[in-house]
Design an enzyme around this catalytic site. Structure first.
Site, mmCIF file in Angstrom:
data_model
loop_
_atom_site.group_PDB
_atom_site.id
_atom_site.type_symbol
_atom_site.label_atom_id
_atom_site.label_comp_id
_atom_site.label_asym_id
_atom_site.label_seq_id
_atom_site.Cartn_x
_atom_site.Cartn_y
_atom_site.Cartn_z
ATOM 1 N N CYS A 187 44.324 40.122 50.132
ATOM 2 C CA CYS A 187 43.341 39.594 49.168
ATOM 3 C C CYS A 187 43.189 38.085 49.331
ATOM 4 C CB CYS A 187 43.703 40.031 47.750
ATOM 5 S SG CYS A 187 42.376 39.734 46.586
ATOM 6 N N HIS B 251 44.084 45.792 48.326
ATOM 7 C CA HIS B 251 45.523 45.680 48.025
ATOM 8 C C HIS B 251 46.242 46.944 48.473
ATOM 9 C CE1 HIS B 251 45.583 42.064 45.459
ATOM 10 N NE2 HIS B 251 44.321 42.370 45.285
ATOM 11 N N GLU C 220 49.325 47.540 48.384
ATOM 12 C CA GLU C 220 50.415 47.821 47.434
ATOM 13 C C GLU C 220 49.904 48.469 46.154
ATOM 14 O OE1 GLU C 220 48.878 45.030 47.811
ATOM 15 O OE2 GLU C 220 49.046 43.685 46.104
ATOM 16 N N ASP D 176 48.789 54.884 24.734
ATOM 17 C CA ASP D 176 48.944 54.018 23.558
ATOM 18 C C ASP D 176 50.427 54.046 23.211
ATOM 19 O OD1 ASP D 176 46.230 53.784 23.565
ATOM 20 O OD2 ASP D 176 45.881 54.857 21.699
ATOM 21 N N ASP E 216 37.105 47.559 20.106
ATOM 22 C CA ASP E 216 37.296 48.681 19.177
ATOM 23 C C ASP E 216 36.139 48.702 18.182
ATOM 24 O OD1 ASP E 216 39.858 49.313 20.269
ATOM 25 O OD2 ASP E 216 40.751 47.688 19.114
HETATM 26 O O1 1PR Z 1 44.482 43.546 19.470
HETATM 27 O O2 1PR Z 1 44.986 42.462 21.633
HETATM 28 O O3 1PR Z 1 46.827 43.307 20.204
HETATM 29 O O4 1PR Z 1 45.316 44.846 21.390
HETATM 30 C C1 1PR Z 1 45.666 46.036 20.784
HETATM 31 C C2 1PR Z 1 45.175 47.163 21.634
HETATM 32 O O5 1PR Z 1 45.655 48.384 21.077
HETATM 33 C C3 1PR Z 1 43.662 47.260 21.710
HETATM 34 O O6 1PR Z 1 43.268 47.547 23.031
HETATM 35 C C4 1PR Z 1 43.320 48.465 20.812
HETATM 36 O O7 1PR Z 1 42.236 49.204 21.351
HETATM 37 C C5 1PR Z 1 44.590 49.293 20.875
HETATM 38 N N1 1PR Z 1 44.853 50.020 19.627
HETATM 39 C C6 1PR Z 1 45.269 49.459 18.469
HETATM 40 N N2 1PR Z 1 45.475 50.440 17.555
HETATM 41 C C7 1PR Z 1 45.200 51.615 18.140
HETATM 42 C C8 1PR Z 1 45.309 52.933 17.537
HETATM 43 O O8 1PR Z 1 44.997 53.973 18.146
HETATM 44 N N3 1PR Z 1 45.769 53.002 16.291
HETATM 45 N N4 1PR Z 1 44.459 52.259 20.341
HETATM 46 C C9 1PR Z 1 44.808 51.347 19.446
HETATM 47 C C10 1PR Z 1 43.314 52.271 20.903
HETATM 48 C C11 1PR Z 1 42.032 53.725 21.979
HETATM 49 C C12 1PR Z 1 42.272 54.079 23.346
HETATM 50 C C13 1PR Z 1 42.463 55.557 23.474
HETATM 51 C C14 1PR Z 1 41.091 56.097 23.774
HETATM 52 C C15 1PR Z 1 41.076 57.452 24.408
HETATM 53 N N5 1PR Z 1 43.247 53.520 21.344
HETATM 54 O O9 1PR Z 1 43.315 53.397 23.867
HETATM 55 O O10 1PR Z 1 43.379 55.736 24.450
HETATM 56 O O11 1PR Z 1 40.332 56.141 22.577
HETATM 57 O O12 1PR Z 1 41.584 58.405 23.559
HETATM 58 P P1 1PR Z 1 41.130 59.920 23.664
HETATM 59 O O13 1PR Z 1 40.858 60.205 25.114
HETATM 60 O O14 1PR Z 1 42.304 60.712 23.187
HETATM 61 O O15 1PR Z 1 39.921 60.090 22.810
HETATM 62 P P2 1PR Z 1 45.421 43.470 20.609
#
Ligand code: 1PR
Length: 559
Positions: free
Chosen positions: A80, A189, A191, A240, A406
């Site tokens: 890269c 990349h 790796e 998550d 979000d």
């Molecule tokens: O605000 O910079 O500390 O980042 C926090 C991160 O955590 C953000 O990216 C936020 O989207 C994520 N987050 C916070 N709370 C939740 C929660 O679920 N209670 N998760 C959360 C976000 C969404 C996706 C999920 C998809 C696909 N979750 O990550 O994986 O919606 O899901 P599915 O296929 O089951 O529908 P910061």
């Protein structure tokens, strides 16, 4: 004596070290200019930005020793930025490169495609007979860059005689690897390119060093872009992560962001677990599983880091380190990428927090809540340059910064709505789900995992994040998260139509067909899912098969 790796102190170099360890090669880091004299082979995994690389090399007294090393004829493998520094100059920076290849690195044209070029693509040999370096035309390799050496044999035949492979992105053809005498370099990349990349590294390292010192150049030939490129759509598995009530880090999964178990009125047994954080597995084990199953990228989100996140107390760092030991595809880490303060009062700027993650093995960091605040500030004061997005993008390149959004729908009455988001309204389809029919809505941004609404629309955030220097958008949907109803296509089209950077569609996937839908109906570069993978409802290979059936490019594992 032996193999040395050069690290100038920016970006994820741990992945290269992990892959060499996995392959059984021992190596030493260049820690001092005098180490160059001891190296009999050198690999330079340059990650980040051209200017930062040159600046760091210069500041640490490594630039001239590097030039001397390459001129000495000993084997060199640049990755890269490690390849780009061989060139004279780059659009990315006023600093000069090493000037070994008499050519300029320029920015991709983003008129008809997203920039950065981020994802899996192929590399075509200029001379099909000469596949000595182990690059296979049928394999996919991982690229992540906004700047490239454009292939132009008519104007620059001498520079093009360095080209070993070319790759097409959109309608642009660029040099994806170079080779001559003792120098080999790849824009991609290895790796991070799964088995194909590890094989390439292994072949280079297993050959006797003497075989790398007199590599012939290739006569440049007339090459023009084909009607279509082989860049693939990416399938991303997301985990998550949070601590459960016992304090163990687990992969969890919510429904519309609620990750706690619910009691079922028809099943008395569920009353016992109601309220507990859902536990769908261990992050490191799941990361290894999804890698083996063919995910193109992984995402680990620390979903409760908004509560407390002193850098010293980041269990996610250990998770990233452990995951990166066995996973050789890109890793995005999110949650808590912001300015923090340690318990002893030490201030840790977001740049330092991100740096810890890159050194642990992350390729990209994803910024959620902090991006919302930053764009609010940008809109209020027009001030930029000092926030998390800008400082991380400046040091590590914009391709290393993802903004995770979000958004939540705000339903309005389309007849009477007179608010500011008239141009961002989405109208429910007559044949759509019951709760959408006859309605219209706009998307409001939230922070702290959807707990707090902010006065910012999804388009305001997406455009602002791009302006501040984000390289990719991870577009969640609180309404669709965990529902299995399919991606929110209207939302994805809306955002994708307003930015030039890649967009990852997220939330709502319930079947392989939903991935076909999102790629057929929108221009999203990647699609992410969580629940269906954790519950083993849909396998990644099923999605790849479904895409192949409708002629959507996807990375095939077996090649
Ligand atoms: O605000 O910079 O500390 O980042 C926090 C991160 O955590 C953000 O990216 C936020 O989207 C994520 N987050 C916070 N709370 C939740 C929660 O679920 N209670 N998760 C959360 C976000 C969404 C996706 C999920 C998809 C696909 N979750 O990550 O994986 O919606 O899901 P599915 O296929 O089951 O529908 P910061």
């Amino acid at each position: 004596m032996g193999l040395y790796l050069l690290d100038y102190g920016a970006g994820n170099v741990r992945s290269l070290a992990n892959s060499l360890t996995k392959l059984g090669h021992s190596f030493t880091w260049i820690s001092d200019p005098s180490d160059f004299a001891k190296a009999t082979s050198l690999v330079f995994p340059g990650v980040g930005a051209f200017e930062t690389a040159i600046q760091h090399l210069t500041d640490r007294g490594l630039l001239e020793p590097l030039r001397d090393y390459i001129k000495s004829g000993r084997p060199y493998f640049g990755i890269c930025i490690g390849m780009q520094v061989l060139f004279e100059s780059s659009d990315e920076s006023p600093s000069k490169g090493l000037g070994i290849i008499p050519y300029h690195i320029s920015r991709f044209d983003d008129t008809n495609k997203s920039v950065p070029h981020m994802g899996w693509n192929t590399a075509d040999l200029l001379n099909i007979q000469d596949d000595a370096e182990g690059i296979k035309e049928s394999s996919y390799y991982y690229f992540v860059h906004s700047f490239c050496a454009k292939y132009d044999h008519e104007k620059y035949p001498e520079a093009m005689s360095w080209a070993y492979t070319t790759t097409q992105y959109g309608n642009e053809l660029f040099v994806s690897s170079v080779r001559r005498n003792n120098v080999f370099g790849t824009q991609f990349h290895p790796e991070k390119s799964g088995t194909a990349g590890l094989q390439l590294l292994d072949e280079w390292l297993r050959k006797p060093e003497s075989s790398h010192t007199h590599m012939p150049s290739i006569t440049p030939k007339s090459l023009y872009p084909r009607p279509e490129h082989r860049f693939t759509k990416r399938i991303i598995a997301c985990m998550d992560v949070r601590a459960n009530d016992e304090g163990d880090l687990v992969v969890t999964k919510g429904d519309q962001y609620d990750v706690r178990e619910k009691a079922s009125p028809t099943n008395a047994l569920t009353a016992k677990i109601a309220g507990a954080v859902r536990n769908l597995g261990k992050p490191v084990a799941l990361a290894a599983k999804y890698y083996a199953e063919g995910a193109d990228e992984l995402c680990l989100l620390n979903i409760t880091s908004f509560r407390h996140s002193p850098l010293q107390d980041q269990p996610m760092l250990a998770v990233v380190r452990a995951a990166a030991e066995n996973v050789f595809i890109p890793l995005t880490i999110g949650g808590g990428i912001k300015d923090t303060v340690d318990p002893d009062g030490t201030k840790r700027p977001a740049l330092e927090v991100a740096g810890e993650y890159f050194r642990a093995g992350a390729d990209k960091v994803s910024i959620g809540s902090e991006a919302v605040y930053a764009v609010e500030r940008l809109r209020a004061t027009a001030e930029k340059g000092k926030g998390a997005i800008e400082t991380i993008a400046h040091a590590y390149g914009r391709q290393a910064v993802v903004v995770s959004i979000d958004p939540r729908r705000v339903y309005i009455d389309p007849q009477s709505y007179d608010g500011p988001y008239k141009n961002e309204l989405i109208y429910g389809k007559p044949d759509g789900p019951d709760n959408e029919r006859g309605k219209a809505w706009w998307y409001q941004c939230t922070v702290s995992g959807g707990r707090e609404n902010r006065p910012l629309s999804v388009l305001e955030l997406a455009k602002g994040a791009e302006e501040l220097g984000a390289g990719e958008i991870l577009l969640n949907s609180i309404d669709r998260d965990g529902t299995g109803l399919g991606f929110d296509l209207g939302l994805i089209k809306l955002v994708k139509g307003s930015v030039k950077i890649p967009v990852v569609a997220s939330s709502g996937a319930g079947s392989a067909d939903h991935f076909v839908d999102v790629f057929k109906t929108t221009d999203a570069e990647a699609a992410l899912a969580a629940g269906i993978f954790h519950r083993e409802q849909v396998r990644i290979s099923e999605i790849k098969d479904a895409l192949k059936k409708v002629h959507i490019n996807g990375r095939e594992l077996s090649l």
